[in-house]
Design an enzyme around this catalytic site. Sequence first.
Site, PDB file in Angstrom:
ATOM      1  N   LYS A 145       1.529  -3.790  -4.709  1.00 53.48           N
ATOM      2  CA  LYS A 145       0.589  -4.062  -5.972  1.00 53.48           C
ATOM      3  C   LYS A 145       1.319  -3.493  -8.068  1.00 53.48           C
ATOM      4  O   LYS A 145       0.707  -3.843  -8.186  1.00 53.48           O
ATOM      5  CB  LYS A 145       0.365  -1.823  -6.084  1.00 53.48           C
ATOM      6  CG  LYS A 145      -0.844  -1.685  -5.426  1.00 53.48           C
ATOM      7  CD  LYS A 145      -0.754  -0.300  -5.135  1.00 53.48           C
ATOM      8  CE  LYS A 145      -1.657   0.281  -3.618  1.00 53.48           C
ATOM      9  NZ  LYS A 145      -2.372   1.922  -4.153  1.00 53.48           N
ATOM     10  N   ALA A 163       1.960   2.699  -7.223  1.00 53.88           N
ATOM     11  CA  ALA A 163       2.413   3.616  -6.637  1.00 53.88           C
ATOM     12  C   ALA A 163       1.585   3.668  -5.174  1.00 53.88           C
ATOM     13  O   ALA A 163       0.333   3.311  -5.314  1.00 53.88           O
ATOM     14  CB  ALA A 163       2.347   4.868  -7.274  1.00 53.88           C
ATOM     15  N   ASP A 164       1.802   4.981  -3.927  1.00 48.29           N
ATOM     16  CA  ASP A 164       0.899   4.822  -2.657  1.00 48.29           C
ATOM     17  C   ASP A 164       0.732   6.126  -2.163  1.00 48.29           C
ATOM     18  O   ASP A 164       2.620   6.077  -2.320  1.00 48.29           O
ATOM     19  CB  ASP A 164       0.926   3.755  -2.493  1.00 48.29           C
ATOM     20  CG  ASP A 164       0.006   3.636  -1.014  1.00 48.29           C
ATOM     21  OD1 ASP A 164      -0.705   3.544  -1.409  1.00 48.29           O
ATOM     22  OD2 ASP A 164       0.332   4.622  -0.079  1.00 48.29           O
ATOM     23  N   THR A 165       0.572   6.823  -1.798  1.00 49.33           N
ATOM     24  CA  THR A 165       0.488   8.160  -1.399  1.00 49.33           C
ATOM     25  C   THR A 165      -0.318   7.706  -0.361  1.00 49.33           C
ATOM     26  O   THR A 165      -1.441   8.048   0.149  1.00 49.33           O
ATOM     27  CB  THR A 165      -0.148   9.268  -2.194  1.00 49.33           C
ATOM     28  OG1 THR A 165       0.932   8.853  -4.050  1.00 49.33           O
ATOM     29  CG2 THR A 165       0.041  10.404  -1.074  1.00 49.33           C
ATOM     30  N   ALA A 198       4.955   6.623  -2.425  1.00 47.38           N
ATOM     31  CA  ALA A 198       5.952   5.827  -3.073  1.00 47.38           C
ATOM     32  C   ALA A 198       5.289   5.858  -4.657  1.00 47.38           C
ATOM     33  O   ALA A 198       4.767   5.264  -4.478  1.00 47.38           O
ATOM     34  CB  ALA A 198       5.905   4.953  -2.290  1.00 47.38           C
TER      35      ALA A 198
END
Length: 186
Positions: free
Chosen positions: A54, A66-68, A103
Amino acid sequence: MPLQVILASASPRRLALLRQIGIEPARVLPPDIDETPRPGELPRAYARRMALEKLRPEPDSYVIAADTVVAAGRRILPKTDSPEEAARHLRLLSGRRHKVFSAVAVRAPDGRVACRVAVSVVGLARLDEPQINAYLASGEWRGKAGAYALQGRAAAFIDFTAGSCSGVVGLPLHETAALLRGLGWR
């Protein structure tokens, strides 16, 4: 003049979390990437890869992405698109603990990149069908990984958390601030 911060996310929760620690992004640039997990990709690796993918360079800016990922064992539970899928996720998580991998990646103006993954454990109480149906009727599950939002109505179902609560919501704030400081942001 301090360098600006850009949030590479369309998530209103991530924007609110950044504001919570006094960071007001100059711009919000939602990424346009393929978020399909690779065959056999584990949840932690997937969250890290998504956060890094991203990122994009922006002049004179720190970019935060970010990524969850909600995971039941090695299984990645995607953002829910239908009430049937949400019900399956809630039944799967009911009465058990699962991990949430959040992250965050930061790109500095000079091109350096740093990334961390916060791991949290969340326990859902055992849910009965009337509870699941009432939650589905609320619509809160829409677009939520694992079909729930810790900061919403589902908080009534959470009987255990360990790790980064802000990470479960969408952005691990301690890790985000540490990465920014480590890359020279003041």
